[in-house]
Design an enzyme around this catalytic site. Structure first.
Site, PDB file in Angstrom:
ATOM      1  N   GLN A 125     -34.526   8.249  41.951  1.00 30.19           N
ATOM      2  CA  GLN A 125     -35.242   7.226  41.194  1.00 30.19           C
ATOM      3  C   GLN A 125     -34.346   6.695  40.079  1.00 30.19           C
ATOM      4  O   GLN A 125     -33.540   7.431  39.526  1.00 30.19           O
ATOM      5  CB  GLN A 125     -36.542   7.770  40.646  1.00 30.19           C
ATOM      6  CG  GLN A 125     -36.381   9.054  39.855  1.00 30.19           C
ATOM      7  CD  GLN A 125     -37.680   9.462  39.214  1.00 30.19           C
ATOM      8  OE1 GLN A 125     -38.295   8.673  38.511  1.00 30.19           O
ATOM      9  NE2 GLN A 125     -38.105  10.680  39.454  1.00 30.19           N
ATOM     10  N   SER A 128     -35.450   5.201  34.123  1.00 24.33           N
ATOM     11  CA  SER A 128     -35.102   5.254  32.700  1.00 24.33           C
ATOM     12  C   SER A 128     -33.760   4.627  32.409  1.00 24.33           C
ATOM     13  O   SER A 128     -32.874   4.573  33.268  1.00 24.33           O
ATOM     14  CB  SER A 128     -35.068   6.711  32.225  1.00 24.33           C
ATOM     15  OG  SER A 128     -36.329   7.297  32.315  1.00 24.33           O
ATOM     16  N   GLU A 244     -47.374   9.384  41.457  1.00 23.70           N
ATOM     17  CA  GLU A 244     -46.541  10.480  40.966  1.00 23.70           C
ATOM     18  C   GLU A 244     -47.362  11.445  40.118  1.00 23.70           C
ATOM     19  O   GLU A 244     -47.276  12.646  40.246  1.00 23.70           O
ATOM     20  CB  GLU A 244     -45.383   9.900  40.147  1.00 23.70           C
ATOM     21  CG  GLU A 244     -44.419  10.949  39.661  1.00 23.70           C
ATOM     22  CD  GLU A 244     -43.231  10.351  38.914  1.00 23.70           C
ATOM     23  OE1 GLU A 244     -42.293  11.096  38.649  1.00 23.70           O
ATOM     24  OE2 GLU A 244     -43.256   9.155  38.590  1.00 23.70           O
TER      25      GLU A 244
END
Lengths: 385, 326
Positions: A125, A128, A244
């Site tokens: 992923q 951030s 999630e």
């Protein structure tokens, strides 16, 4: 109100149990946060998918069994009870796949999902950024229009699994002039070995490269690798975030198995007069049971066409904090052996402990989750964070 | 599997909620605490009219039960509205009378408990009876047997002013032997189960009242409910309660199915509900500030109840030990 499984569900459980008993490696695989362990876990994914156990809830055409949520929960209980390896492909399966099912095209699903199910492509992923953590909508990495696609520039960080994974997915700012920060974002997928991508692994607390920084310098992404419409990335991504935190990231089976192992450790090791430690073991057992039953409530609601909204924040705070308390209790039971982080004599508790410490931070920090609980479930006013 | 209340159960809960919301239960509680049981007995009869107590009484004794899921749902509402009286004790007496080999006492008492005609209570061996001064019959456990008290000692005050405790005195043993022992153990489990439900409801009410308060209480020019320190305390209180709730209903399903693990499931529910309600009470007190520490303010009725129910019919330590007893 009942907690009964159908004969079909019982048969499914027995089938999963038998397959796992015959195939789960007798000795634990090396940590999946190392190059060697990552490869071993990728092989395990291939073996799982060969018997169609890697993605039981997916439709059969993509390698699944079309299993209901309840059957998926049953599979997870059996999986962790069998002490099977951690799932190196979980980012893809739990985060990207639900997004593709909801917002992807048929072409994307056919191209991406089977390779994800078999472990041939493992996903990281890329949410951030150095200046965008909890305030994800403030992200700065850009996607600019190019011939037949987009060019990505900027920096992503804390990208789980990216040290060894094949591809990544994330949000990029495609319209810097949009009136609000969460508008003008686009959801894109890219190869981690594409020209212009630099991956710099980051050692987590115990030094293992569990995540990485990604530097993106004019990385070309073809149009076929956008999910949803350009500019709609926030809405697309939030459906994933719900998954999630909600049901799919950490199933109850994981904690039930851990609580069972903790109870066994307590019976083997504990001073029977140490009631303080006994109470902590009991709380872990109770917490795992509570999480299982809470999940059955949610699964019942979903089966009736309901949905899980802000309730997923309750879920995420609960399991992440349960996980840490459970592992801390195990380390205390191990006494002076608790700090041993290699070999089998610590039973893997130290590695599990380090992993658990990240739980309240990833997938939306628990501070953000508590804000959501307070504002959306209790109706308290929005305030400055 | 369907682990949710059905439409009929939800409607029953709504009926109880409406009845109790209109009954001014704080006034009933204050009268009860002062030894004036009139308004409480009147409310008790109205509750019996909805079938609450019949849920613990078998059909052959003019009841509807035992129906543990409905009982749990009902007792959550009784807790939410701080209904006074020997509630869990009534459920325990019903279990006790159901479990005795002898049908005589069951025939004598159960139909009248279901209808609300009599108020009964039960004291565990060597312990206090709740509301002995209000009850028409005080059952108490003696040595190996069960006795009906002829009197009671002085009424002691509790941290919950609505809980009036007295030691039962006198009375010949009605019955004794292993059947009684088993029935007493069973009765204690049902009391623990009902207390867990009452605790959960008490905790939910504390969160509801505190949410309402922090939304209207203004300091520094803004509602204090907008402050993160306030929000997170309430989020934690809700978390505890929302994860205790499925344990309660899990225990109800185990009881309904006659599961051999029901006792352990009840213990898990009792400790989780009791601790969550107590945590909600602490949060409610802290976020209300000085007004929450005031007896005259009705919040105190729920704070006291959450505190006392935490240790009634199974302390946290006893319950945790039972969860691990295997």
């Amino acid at each position: 109100m009942d907690l009964d499984f159908t004969p079909g569900e019982d048969t499914f459980r027995a089938e999963a149990r038998a397959w796992l008993a015959a195939h789960v490696p007798a000795t634990a695989l090396p940590s999946l946060e190392t190059a060697e362990g990552f490869a071993a876990h990728r092989d395990w994914e291939r073996e799982l998918s060969g018997a169609r156990w890697s993605v039981v809830s997916w439709p059969e055409e993509y390698g699944g069994r079309g299993a209901s949520i309840l059957r998926w929960l049953v599979f997870e209980e059996e999986y962790y009870a069998a002490n099977a390896p951690g799932r190196v492909s979980q980012n893809g399966i739990n985060l990207l796949a639900p997004t593709l099912f909801e917002h992807g095209t048929d072409e994307q699903r056919a191209r991406i999902l089977p390779a994800m199910a078999s472990g041939a492509t493992i996903w990281a992923q890329a949410w951030s950024e150095p200046e965008a953590g909890s305030d994800l909508a403030s992200l700065r990495s850009t996607a600019t229009r190019a011939d037949g696609g987009w060019l990505l520039n900027g920096q992503k960080t804390w990208s789980s699994r990216a040290a060894f994974a094949d591809r990544a997915f994330g949000l990029f700012r495609s319209d810097p002039a949009a009136d609000r920060p969460h508008r003008g974002l686009t959801y894109l997928m890219f190869a981690l070995d594409a020209p212009g991508v630099t991956v710099r692994p980051i050692g987590r607390l115990d030094g293992k490269p569990a995540f990485a920084e990604l530097f993106l310098d004019d990385v070309f992404v073809p149009d076929e690798d956008i999910i949803g419409a350009p500019g709609q990335g926030w809405r697309v991504a939030m459906s994933t975030a719900g998954n999630e935190r909600g049901l799919t990231l950490r199933s109850p089976g994981r904690f039930l198995a851990a609580a069972d192992r903790l109870t066994a450790l307590w019976r083997e090791r504990a001073d029977p007069h140490d009631t303080a430690l006994r109470d902590r073991v009991a709380d872990a057992v109770i917490g795992a049971r509570a999480y299982r039953l809470f999940t059955f409530t949610n699964a019942s609601r979903l089966a009736e066409g309901g949905d899980i909204g802000a309730e997923s924040s309750l879920n995420k705070v609960f399991w992440s904090e349960l996980d840490i308390r459970l592992h801390e209790t195990a380390l205390d039971l191990l006494g002076s052996d608790g700090e041993l982080a290699d070999g089998d004599d610590g039973g893997g508790w130290a590695e599990g402990y380090v992993f658990s410490l990240a739980g309240p931070i990833y997938a939306g920090t628990n501070e953000i989750q508590r804000d959501i609980i307070a504002e959306r479930l209790l109706g308290l006013p929005k305030g400055r964070r | 599997m369907r682990f949710l209340l059905d439409a009929e159960q939800t409607a029953f809960v709504r009926t109880l909620d409406q009845l109790l919301a209109a009954a001014d239960t704080p006034a009933v509680v204050r009268a009860w605490s002062a030894g004036d049981h009139g308004p409480g007995r009147a409310l008790w009869e109205r509750l019996a009219g909805t079938g609450v107590f019949a849920l613990a009484v078998p059909e052959e004794y003019d009841g509807l039960g035992p129906l543990p899921v409905e009982l749990a749902a009902a007792f959550v509402e009784l807790g939410r509205h701080a209904v006074p009286g020997p509630l869990a004790e009534t459920i325990a007496v019903c279990a006790l009378l159901r479990g005795l080999g002898d049908r005589g006492p069951a025939k004598e008492w159960l139909p009248r408990i279901a209808s609300g005609e009599v108020l009964v209570t039960l004291a565990p061996a060597g312990s206090y009876a709740l509301d002995a001064d209000a009850a028409d019959a005080v059952f108490h456990v003696v040595a190996d047997g069960l006795a009906l008290a002829t009197g009671h000692g002085p009424v002691r005050a509790s941290l919950d002013p609505a809980r009036r405790l007295a030691r039962p005195t006198g009375g010949e043993p009605l019955m004794s032997g292993p059947a009684v022992r088993d029935a007493v153990r069973e009765a204690a489990d049902w009391a623990s189960f009902a207390t867990a439900a009452q605790s959960l409801g008490t905790g939910l009410a504390l969160v509801e009242q505190t949410v309402a308060y922090v939304k209207q209480r203004t300091q520094f020019g803004t509602a204090i409910g907008g402050f993160q320190a306030v929000k997170h305390q309430l989020a934690n209180a809700l978390l505890g309660l929302e994860f205790a709730r499925p344990l309660l209903y899990g225990a109800a399903v185990a009881l309904a199915g006659g599961s051999p693990g029901a006792g352990r499931d009840i213990a898990a529910a009792k400790v989780a509900c009791g601790e969550a309600a107590y945590a909600a009470a602490r949060t409610a007190l802290q976020l209300h500030g000085a007004i929450g520490y005031t007896a005259e303010y009705d919040l105190s009725l729920w704070i006291g109840k959450a505190t006392a129910l935490r240790t009634a019919w199974g302390t946290p330590a006893e319950c945790r030990a039972r969860v691990l007893a295997g």
